[in-house]
Every structure is written in C-alpha cells, then in structure tokens.
Design an enzyme around this catalytic site. Sequence first.
Site, PDB file in Angstrom:
ATOM      1  N   THR A 192      81.147   8.941-132.152  1.00 37.45           N
ATOM      2  CA  THR A 192      81.642   7.377-132.389  1.00 37.45           C
ATOM      3  C   THR A 192      80.974   7.008-133.902  1.00 37.45           C
ATOM      4  OG1 THR A 192      80.943   6.478-130.184  1.00 37.45           O
ATOM      5  CG2 THR A 192      81.082   4.983-131.922  1.00 37.45           C
ATOM      6  N   ASP A 212      83.677  14.953-130.246  1.00 41.57           N
ATOM      7  CA  ASP A 212      82.958  14.150-129.232  1.00 41.57           C
ATOM      8  C   ASP A 212      81.690  15.088-128.702  1.00 41.57           C
ATOM      9  OD1 ASP A 212      83.569  11.504-127.096  1.00 41.57           O
ATOM     10  OD2 ASP A 212      82.155  12.933-126.404  1.00 41.57           O
ATOM     11  N   SER A 213      80.592  14.370-128.572  1.00 43.02           N
ATOM     12  CA  SER A 213      79.453  15.287-128.349  1.00 43.02           C
ATOM     13  C   SER A 213      79.518  15.922-126.722  1.00 43.02           C
ATOM     14  CB  SER A 213      78.293  14.597-128.640  1.00 43.02           C
ATOM     15  OG  SER A 213      77.951  13.561-127.671  1.00 43.02           O
ATOM     16  N   SER A 214      80.468  15.365-126.047  1.00 46.89           N
ATOM     17  CA  SER A 214      80.552  16.005-124.525  1.00 46.89           C
ATOM     18  C   SER A 214      80.954  17.402-125.154  1.00 46.89           C
ATOM     19  CB  SER A 214      81.502  15.192-123.925  1.00 46.89           C
ATOM     20  OG  SER A 214      81.232  14.121-123.797  1.00 46.89           O
ATOM     21  N   ASP A 265      76.085  10.675-126.835  1.00 50.48           N
ATOM     22  CA  ASP A 265      76.069  11.113-125.530  1.00 50.48           C
ATOM     23  C   ASP A 265      75.059  12.325-125.128  1.00 50.48           C
ATOM     24  OD1 ASP A 265      77.605   9.128-124.759  1.00 50.48           O
ATOM     25  OD2 ASP A 265      79.478   9.938-124.503  1.00 50.48           O
ATOM     26  N   THR A 305      59.673  15.944-113.081  1.00 50.58           N
ATOM     27  CA  THR A 305      59.999  14.627-112.282  1.00 50.58           C
ATOM     28  C   THR A 305      61.318  13.801-112.683  1.00 50.58           C
ATOM     29  OG1 THR A 305      59.153  12.434-111.590  1.00 50.58           O
ATOM     30  CG2 THR A 305      58.654  13.185-113.933  1.00 50.58           C
ATOM     31  N   GLN A 306      61.747  13.492-111.430  1.00 54.31           N
ATOM     32  CA  GLN A 306      63.024  12.665-111.764  1.00 54.31           C
ATOM     33  C   GLN A 306      62.564  11.166-112.329  1.00 54.31           C
ATOM     34  OE1 GLN A 306      65.151  11.752-107.768  1.00 54.31           O
ATOM     35  NE2 GLN A 306      64.752  13.914-107.742  1.00 54.31           N
ATOM     36  N   CYS A 307      61.597  10.826-112.172  1.00 53.33           N
ATOM     37  CA  CYS A 307      61.227   9.498-112.670  1.00 53.33           C
ATOM     38  C   CYS A 307      61.356   9.651-113.970  1.00 53.33           C
ATOM     39  CB  CYS A 307      59.630   9.121-112.355  1.00 53.33           C
ATOM     40  SG  CYS A 307      59.244   9.160-110.517  1.00 53.33           S
TER      41      CYS A 307
END
Length: 341
Positions: free
Chosen positions: A13, A57-59, A90, A275-277
């Site tokens: 962007t 695009d960074s994807s 992204d 951890t997914q936290c």
Amino acid sequence: MSKSILIIYTGGTVGMIDSGNGTLLPFDIKNLLVSIPELSKFNFPIESISAFEKPLDSSNIGPDEWKMIGKAVADNYEKYSGFVVLHGSDTMAYTASALSFMFDGLSKPVIFTGSQLPIGLLRSDAKENILTSIELASMHDAKGNAVFPEVCVYFENSLFRANRTIKANAENFDAFMSPNFPALAEVGVHFKLNESLVHKSTTPFSFRDKLSQDVALLKVFPGFSAKVFQSVFDNQYLRGLVLETYGTGNIPQEKHLLAGLNQLAARGVHVLVVTQCIKGRVELGRYATSEDLRKMEVHSGHDITSVAAVTKMMHVMGNYSSKADVDTRLQQSLRGEMTMV
Ligand code: ASP
C-alpha cells in the site's frame, strides 16, 4: 562513515498512488521525491532502488523475495550507512523477522516501514512513516556507530525489533505490536530512545540466504482431531513444526495428538512450542496439560512469536543439517527474538 540511506522498495500500500481515474496503482520509486518533496531537506544522500521487477503485494512475498531483499542490502552494505525497506504491512513481520536471522553481525540499521493508507492519499500515514524511518536509520552516536544496528519495523510512532513484531490491526495506523518486548524508540515531539535494549553484534557482517521450507505451523484448538491432522504427522518432508499451544504451553490430552507428536520426535522432526496468546510465555510443566510436552523431545519457544518461530526454523534448518546443530540454535536466542528466564 558519513550518513547515506538506501531505500529499497518492494511494493504494498505504501507505494500506491491515484492513477488519475480513482484507481490505485503502484508508483515508480524514481518518483519518490514527487510524492515526498521533504526528502530533499535531509542533509545527506538518499538513494532508492526497487527490489523486484514489479512491486508486489506482500501476500506474494516469501522466501525467494526475502533473499532478493537481503541481497539488495548485502550488495550495498558498504556503500550506505543505513537501509529503509518499503514493504506491504501484511507480511512485513515475516520478511523482517526472516532477514533478522539471515543477517549476522549487522552494524547498520535495516528499518522496514509501510503504511495503512497509500502514499497518494491526503491522509496517508506513508510520508510520516518513511521520513521518520530515514531519521532513525541515520542516527549515530558520538563514536559514529549506528544507534539501531538491527532489523527493525517502524510504524506509527514506534520502532520495534523486527523479530518481536506481529501485525495486530488491519485498519488502525498503529498496525504493529511487539507484545513481549518494549519498543526500541517511541517517537512524539521528542525521540525517546531505549538504547540499552538494542541488540548489538560483534561478529563481521554476513548474509546467509539458505532457507528450508520443510516447516509447518500447527495451532491446537478445542475439538482438534489428531486423526484429521495425521497427514501432517505422517508427512515425510516435514523437518520442523511450530506448535501453537494454549496459554503457557498446554495441549488437549488427546491420545492421537500425543502419539502424533511422539512420532515426530522419534523421526527427529524439530518441534518448537509457542503460545497462541498474544502476550506471555511458554512454561512447560506448569500445568499437568503441558507435562507430556515437557517430557517429550521438544523445544520451548519461551516468549517468541509464531512469526519469528517459523522464520527462525526456516533459517536454522536451511543452514544446519545435523540435529544437534539445529537443536542448539533453536534453544538459543540468536537475534534477541526470545527472552530466556
Ligand atoms: N495488502 C497490502 C500488502 O501487504 C497491505 C499493506 O501494504 O498494508 O502488500
């Protein structure tokens, strides 16, 4: 060394301008001065190049492009005192984390920045992000050493260590967070620099561009069925698994899952537990639900982000083949990506 900055443009962007009929198109980096005339006010040379033939695009940016961006820095390393990489937000945390591992002995800043609104829009955050990144990349101490000789991400008033960042907001200007490590600098009317936190290397600069993509990221969730995920455990290409667990490293006591993980360990697949936290760290054995993992041959990722864990594995497994060499590096903080306690 006298100050000089190289801007490396990759797309996203940040480089979008209005084509004239309302459509946004990537700009030509040669016209950067048209979009940001303030650049001419810096009293040192600022040059710019494109990392790719066409802005991306960074994807669509991954290991091949990380190598190209890294090569652009490495090829120009002696010529400039600092680097600013313009990148889509992204996957910026992935690219910047990967490069933090691929560069060793960095003594110059490599600052990634981008924007939430295109540079061609009136309210864009691009101009401020780019100008401040240049200012931060050109900061030197009294001895002439760079103040931030690290790969960093600068976004909306904060400079972060790259391998500590995640993209946490898809619409606010402060898109990035560094949940487990303080900002290296906060920018307001004044610059507040946390110089004591900066990661400094003493080794000579090198760029290692080998990466292994034989890595997977698996997130446990209630109802997770190891029978469904058996194909991951059986996958013969898999050499490294980042396991996103609950809280401090907990997993469901599900026999197929435990059997699958044991199967990986027995095959010598490296398992890195994170951890997914968003905030906090892995403490294997704190609860009975992480006791099985503690007894298995897995590595604690401490407070590393999943982003840094995946890119670190790619780097380490790309450069080392012996299990012991990989294990040693997964257990260490290589570039300040995790805090050991
Ligand atoms: N999709 C864009 C990209 O990552 C979003 C951005 O630049 O912020 O390239």
